[in-house]
Design a protein around this motif. Structure first.
Motif, PDB file in Angstrom:
ATOM      1  N   ASP A   1      -1.207  12.145 -10.869  1.00 24.18           N
ATOM      2  CA  ASP A   1      -0.859  11.112  -9.903  1.00 24.18           C
ATOM      3  C   ASP A   1       0.398  11.522  -9.134  1.00 24.18           C
ATOM      4  O   ASP A   1       1.247  12.256  -9.634  1.00 24.18           O
ATOM      5  CB  ASP A   1      -0.601   9.779 -10.604  1.00 24.18           C
ATOM      6  CG  ASP A   1      -1.877   9.213 -11.221  1.00 24.18           C
ATOM      7  OD1 ASP A   1      -2.940   9.804 -10.965  1.00 24.18           O
ATOM      8  OD2 ASP A   1      -1.793   8.201 -11.937  1.00 24.18           O
TER       9      ASP A   1
ATOM     10  N   GLU B   1      -1.358  -2.678  -4.304  1.00 25.22           N
ATOM     11  CA  GLU B   1      -0.822  -3.485  -5.393  1.00 25.22           C
ATOM     12  C   GLU B   1      -0.535  -4.894  -4.895  1.00 25.22           C
ATOM     13  O   GLU B   1      -0.048  -5.075  -3.779  1.00 25.22           O
ATOM     14  CB  GLU B   1       0.479  -2.874  -5.935  1.00 25.22           C
ATOM     15  CG  GLU B   1       0.336  -1.535  -6.589  1.00 25.22           C
ATOM     16  CD  GLU B   1       1.672  -1.003  -7.063  1.00 25.22           C
ATOM     17  OE1 GLU B   1       2.016  -1.209  -8.251  1.00 25.22           O
ATOM     18  OE2 GLU B   1       2.385  -0.394  -6.248  1.00 25.22           O
TER      19      GLU B   1
ATOM     20  N   LYS C   1      -7.627   9.796  -4.483  1.00 28.88           N
ATOM     21  CA  LYS C   1      -7.510   8.770  -3.446  1.00 28.88           C
ATOM     22  C   LYS C   1      -6.356   9.108  -2.505  1.00 28.88           C
ATOM     23  O   LYS C   1      -5.522   9.963  -2.797  1.00 28.88           O
ATOM     24  CB  LYS C   1      -7.282   7.389  -4.071  1.00 28.88           C
ATOM     25  CG  LYS C   1      -8.471   6.891  -4.896  1.00 28.88           C
ATOM     26  CD  LYS C   1      -8.195   5.484  -5.414  1.00 28.88           C
ATOM     27  CE  LYS C   1      -9.393   4.971  -6.216  1.00 28.88           C
ATOM     28  NZ  LYS C   1      -9.164   3.595  -6.736  1.00 28.88           N
TER      29      LYS C   1
ATOM     30  N   GLN D   1       0.845  -1.183   0.000  1.00 28.33           N
ATOM     31  CA  GLN D   1       0.000   0.000   0.000  1.00 28.33           C
ATOM     32  C   GLN D   1       0.887   1.242   0.000  1.00 28.33           C
ATOM     33  O   GLN D   1       1.795   1.360   0.830  1.00 28.33           O
ATOM     34  CB  GLN D   1      -0.927   0.040   1.222  1.00 28.33           C
ATOM     35  CG  GLN D   1      -1.941  -1.097   1.287  1.00 28.33           C
ATOM     36  CD  GLN D   1      -1.353  -2.381   1.835  1.00 28.33           C
ATOM     37  OE1 GLN D   1      -0.622  -2.358   2.824  1.00 28.33           O
ATOM     38  NE2 GLN D   1      -1.649  -3.494   1.185  1.00 28.33           N
TER      39      GLN D   1
ATOM     40  N   ARG E   1      -2.923   3.560  -2.586  1.00 33.81           N
ATOM     41  CA  ARG E   1      -3.039   2.628  -3.692  1.00 33.81           C
ATOM     42  C   ARG E   1      -2.537   1.263  -3.236  1.00 33.81           C
ATOM     43  O   ARG E   1      -1.509   1.159  -2.574  1.00 33.81           O
ATOM     44  CB  ARG E   1      -2.200   3.110  -4.867  1.00 33.81           C
ATOM     45  CG  ARG E   1      -2.191   2.147  -6.053  1.00 33.81           C
ATOM     46  CD  ARG E   1      -1.179   2.594  -7.066  1.00 33.81           C
ATOM     47  NE  ARG E   1      -1.107   1.689  -8.196  1.00 33.81           N
ATOM     48  CZ  ARG E   1      -0.207   1.762  -9.155  1.00 33.81           C
ATOM     49  NH1 ARG E   1       0.715   2.722  -9.109  1.00 33.81           N
ATOM     50  NH2 ARG E   1      -0.202   0.907 -10.140  1.00 33.81           N
TER      51      ARG E   1
ATOM     52  N   VAL F   1      -0.310   7.168  -6.947  1.00 38.35           N
ATOM     53  CA  VAL F   1      -1.607   7.257  -6.269  1.00 38.35           C
ATOM     54  C   VAL F   1      -2.484   8.256  -7.015  1.00 38.35           C
ATOM     55  O   VAL F   1      -2.076   9.409  -7.201  1.00 38.35           O
ATOM     56  CB  VAL F   1      -1.431   7.690  -4.799  1.00 38.35           C
ATOM     57  CG1 VAL F   1      -2.784   7.813  -4.109  1.00 38.35           C
ATOM     58  CG2 VAL F   1      -0.536   6.697  -4.063  1.00 38.35           C
TER      59      VAL F   1
END
Length: 342
Positions: free
Chosen positions: A242, A255, A250, A218, A253, A246
């Motif tokens: 971004d 993954e 938000k 994260q 993120r 991210v």
């Protein structure tokens, strides 16, 4: 005649001595003889010896087996330079200070083991007529639990946290040639938390490789608005706005990936020279191979004496979410180091 008598007398005396010596050395057979020894004047007491049992109180020693091993290393380095105004060789007055705290604790019992390691680094440099700049800034906390499967193979689960202490800036010169700074990172912006499970290969005590078949990472952004604005100002080509991968709408993120982590150290490779290295490769499952992340940390330390050492640090980083090119940093320092327990 008188001399003859004297010689005869001497001959008689010597013969008597030889005869007496021969008589003294003749063994005497004492068999059948009653020989009474003289009674001792000291009183003697005879009787039965009495032994009494003695109760001994057992001593109970309260000892516990300690399955933990801990160590703490603290390092401080200072670098200073000064030049007079008429110094023809050129140069600028500068002052740099840095610090490192490394705490490690390991628990091992039977086939189970747990290791936690915390590394905190921070340093700054101030050159004359320039803004202060960071030389190093990192918080790294790794936790790993192992279950031994064979001599060299383990099943592991780990959680890793990484961020920085202070704000990070990009520096540039304005039209008037004044140095300016632009905010590009903050505490927990970005911040990384990585959870991983898989198998670890550890053939020797100082080297290991983790194969994280199930890994989740994260990426957190604590202050999105000002950082996104700074990113867009620094890189107008960022169409989505971004920041470290991210999205602008938000805060984090997530993954899923396959991760490889190899660790070497800290091991003495030459007399008073120690090497520590850590390599991490992160392969997202949902992205192309060109988005594989790599990070290599290498520390070479030479001990001058019990408290002083020279340290060379190097970091190589490739992360397309951060930058399209390989990032690198290097630091050479002379400082003081303390390790507890010694």
């Amino acid at each position: 005649m008188k001399s003859f008598n004297i010689c005869l007398l001497l001959l008689f005396i010597s013969s008597s001595g030889l005869f007496a010596q021969e008589i003294d050395t003749v063994p005497i057979n004492t068999k059948g003889l009653e020989i009474k020894l003289k009674r001792s004047p000291l009183p003697a007491r005879t009787g039965a010896l009495v032994f009494k049992p003695v109760q001994i109180t057992p001593v109970v020693v309260s000892e516990k087996v300690n399955y933990w091993k801990t160590s703490t290393s603290i390092g401080i380095d200072v670098n200073q330079g000064a030049f007079s105004n008429n110094w023809k060789g050129g140069g600028v007055n500068s002052m740099a200070v840095g610090g490192l705290v490394n705490y490690k604790a390991a628990y091992s019992k039977d086939s189970y083991s747990y290791t936690t390691e915390l590394r905190m680094e921070y340093g700054k440099i101030k050159n004359k007529d320039q803004l202060q700049k960071k030389t190093k800034d990192r918080i790294f906390w790794d936790n790993k639990a192992n279950l031994q499967l064979s001599k060299s193979w383990f099943f592991f689960g780990s959680v890793t946290f990484e961020t920085q202490f202070d704000n990070g800036f990009a520096y540039y010169r304005d039209k008037e040639n004044n140095e300016q700074k632009q905010l590009i990172s903050k505490f927990f912006s970005p911040g990384y938390i990585t959870e991983s499970i898989g198998f670890e290969y550890k053939p020797v005590s100082y080297f290991s490789t983790r194969l994280g078949t199930g890994t989740a990472k994260q990426t957190f952004i604590n202050s999105m608005d000002d950082l996104i604005a700074a990113e867009l100002a620094r890189n107008p080509a960022s169409k989505k706005g971004d920041y470290f991968g991210v999205p602008s709408n938000k805060k984090f993120r997530n993954e899923l990936a396959f991760q490889v982590t190899s660790t070497f150290g800290e091991k003495q490779i030459f007399t008073n020279v120690f090497l520590y290295a850590r390599y991490n490769m992160f392969i997202p499952y949902d992205r192309k191979l060109e988005h594989i992340d790599h990070r290599l940390d290498v520390t070479l330390k030479s001990r001058i004496n019990k408290f002083m050492n020279v340290t060379l640090n190097g970091v190589g980083l490739f992360d397309k979410d951060s930058d399209k090119e390989v990032q690198a940093s290097q630091n050479l320092s002379l400082g003081f180091g303390f390790t507890f327990p010694r």
